[in-house]
Design an enzyme around this catalytic site. Structure first.
Site, PDB file in Angstrom:
ATOM      1  CB  CYS A 247     -51.787 -82.270 -49.065  1.00 47.06           C
ATOM      2  SG  CYS A 247     -52.628 -83.139 -50.410  1.00 47.06           S
ATOM      3  CB  ALA A 248     -52.085 -81.922 -43.038  1.00 45.47           C
ATOM      4  CB  ALA A 249     -46.835 -83.270 -43.664  1.00 44.56           C
ATOM      5  N   GLY A 252     -48.252 -76.490 -41.000  1.00 46.05           N
ATOM      6  CA  GLY A 252     -48.337 -75.035 -40.860  1.00 46.05           C
ATOM      7  C   GLY A 252     -49.746 -74.500 -41.041  1.00 46.05           C
ATOM      8  CG  ASP A 271     -48.073 -86.251 -45.318  1.00 51.23           C
ATOM      9  OD1 ASP A 271     -48.101 -85.229 -46.013  1.00 51.23           O
ATOM     10  OD2 ASP A 271     -47.162 -87.106 -45.402  1.00 51.23           O
ATOM     11  CG  ASP A 316     -50.658 -76.728 -49.310  1.00 48.02           C
ATOM     12  OD1 ASP A 316     -50.398 -76.248 -50.426  1.00 48.02           O
ATOM     13  OD2 ASP A 316     -49.879 -76.656 -48.340  1.00 48.02           O
ATOM     14  CB  CYS A 369     -46.163 -72.963 -52.813  1.00 45.38           C
ATOM     15  SG  CYS A 369     -45.368 -74.581 -52.883  1.00 45.38           S
TER      16      CYS A 369
END
Length: 419
Positions: A247-249, A252, A271, A316, A369
């Site tokens: 889930c890269a976008a 960062g 993504d 992520d 997060c």
């Protein structure tokens, strides 16, 4: 001009359901205001959204009309004015009231005397709070009841109150130094900055528009929270390894891992959306990174060609975002309790699928997060119960804004057994 700009942002967020960061960006790009007015407008808009429940509580007692009967323009003028009266010491109270009246005359002339009367009543009455402690927390710090209840159950009263307060504080601006190009001490010499808990991180002491600086354009730095930087450090990819970020976008953590790998090896970055793949590629190019292969893929769906192909896998996971409220205050109001069930189902599915890409002896990092045990510990506990081929490589980590001066990140580092 600043208050008019703040009013347009508030209208976009509260009436058009726009995301606050995007509404601010759009309004600032269109505005002819000077930099100082843009900064004040942004502060007022974000602050009003952040404290809107407290503000509406004051208006409820000061207004002879219920606030849901007021026109959106009048209500939002009152809101941004109460925010200034309560939270901005550098603006004289008389100036805040007079500017509110002027703004009302421009957008809702017949409401000018009403706005004047309500604001003066607010000043006479003082700042009101409920007597019941649970209700006081929700009103004083402006959070929805369900979220206060959640954090009270997780942390108890004292820690919960500190967390609520921290969510309304202005976060420091942190950057990650690209050590493929430069050392942190070289960047620190060019701007006022100080060290973070992460070697390649810096707190910028005099924040500005970082994207307009030569340091950013040259790929020396990336704006990234210290907590987000810790994710890549937890997974600790090494030069020459093969890594997957499911889930890269916007890239960062992906680019940070490439920097840690000294731009040697391979990172596949997925993504679901084409425009986000472009963001990853643009970030990699700016930073001088060549080992990232970005591609569109829904991480809930298994791609059997990638099974057991990776030394390290980063998950992520999409989450409620309750750990980044201090940066995106509208999350408090956009997120609903019923959203959590769907998020948890998606998180569990992504984790189950992503685990199949890890080589024997390899590592997987699950991170979010958010500050919610249902999306964090409970997801990983259920996964470990159903996947005995994995074990916990180290204790769970939950970063908290009031304790760690970071966003609220959760990390679970898992190892796939060699046999």
């Amino acid at each position: 001009m600043a208050r008019e700009l703040a009013l347009s942002i508030l209208t976009d967020v509260l009436q058009n359901d726009a995301y606050a960061d995007l509404a601010v960006k759009k309004a600032l790009e269109k505005s002819a205001c000077n930099r100082r007015d843009k900064a004040l407008a942004t502060s007022i808009a974000y602050g009003t959204i952040q404290h809107i429940r407290f503000i509406d509580y004051q208006l409820m007692y000061a207004s002879v009309r219920t606030i849901d009967t007021l026109s959106p323009k009048v209500l939002n003028i009152l809101r941004l004015s109460v925010y200034q009266l309560r939270f901005l010491d550098r603006i004289p109270m008389s100036a805040a009231v007079n500017e509110a009246v002027k703004l009302t005359k421009k957008y809702a002339f017949s409401g000018a005397s009403f706005v004047n009367a309500v604001l003066r009543r607010v000043l006479r009455t003082g700042w009101l709070l409920p007597e019941e402690e649970k209700d006081r927390l929700a009103i004083q710090y402006s959070y929805p009841d369900w979220l206060v209840k959640l954090w009270l159950s997780m942390f108890g009263h004292d820690e919960c109150e500190k967390l609520l307060e921290a969510g309304n504080a202005r976060p420091p601006l942190s950057v990650r130094v690209n050590q493929l190009k430069v050392f942190p001490e070289e960047v620190a010499c060019l701007c006022k900055a100080h060290e973070t808990a992460v070697e390649e991180g810096l707190y910028i002491d005099e924040p500005s528009n970082i994207a307009d600086t030569d340091m950013f354009r040259s790929g020396w730095i990336t704006v990234q929270d210290v907590g987000a930087q810790m994710a890549s450090l937890k997974l600790a990819p090494k030069p020459g390894e093969c890594v997957l970020d499911v889930c890269a976008a916007p890239g960062g953590k992906t680019t940070h891992m490439a920097e840690l790998m000294d731009n040697r090896g391979k990172i596949v970055a997925w993504d679901m959306h084409a425009h986000k793949i472009k963001l990853i590629e643009e970030n990699a190019k700016r930073l001088g990174i060549s080992i990232i292969e970005a591609a569109m893929h829904d991480s809930r769906i298994l791609d059997s060609a990638h099974c057991m192909q990776y030394d390290k896998v980063m998950v992520d996971a999409p989450c409620s975002g309750l750990g980044i409220i201090r940066k995106k205050p509208d999350i408090k109001w956009k997120r609903k309790p019923e959203d959590i069930d769907a998020l948890c189902a998606s998180q569990a599915q992504i984790l189950d699928v992503s685990a199949q890409y890890v080589k024997k002896g390899g590592m997987l990092l699950y991170c979010t997060c958010t500050i919610n045990s249902r999306e964090n510990e409970e997801i990983v506990n259920a996964f470990l119960k159903n996947h005995t081929e994995f074990s916990l490589a180290e204790p769970y980590t939950q970063l908290l804004p009031h304790m760690d001066n970071t966003d609220g990140f959760f990390f679970a580092k898992l190892r796939r057994k060699r046999v």
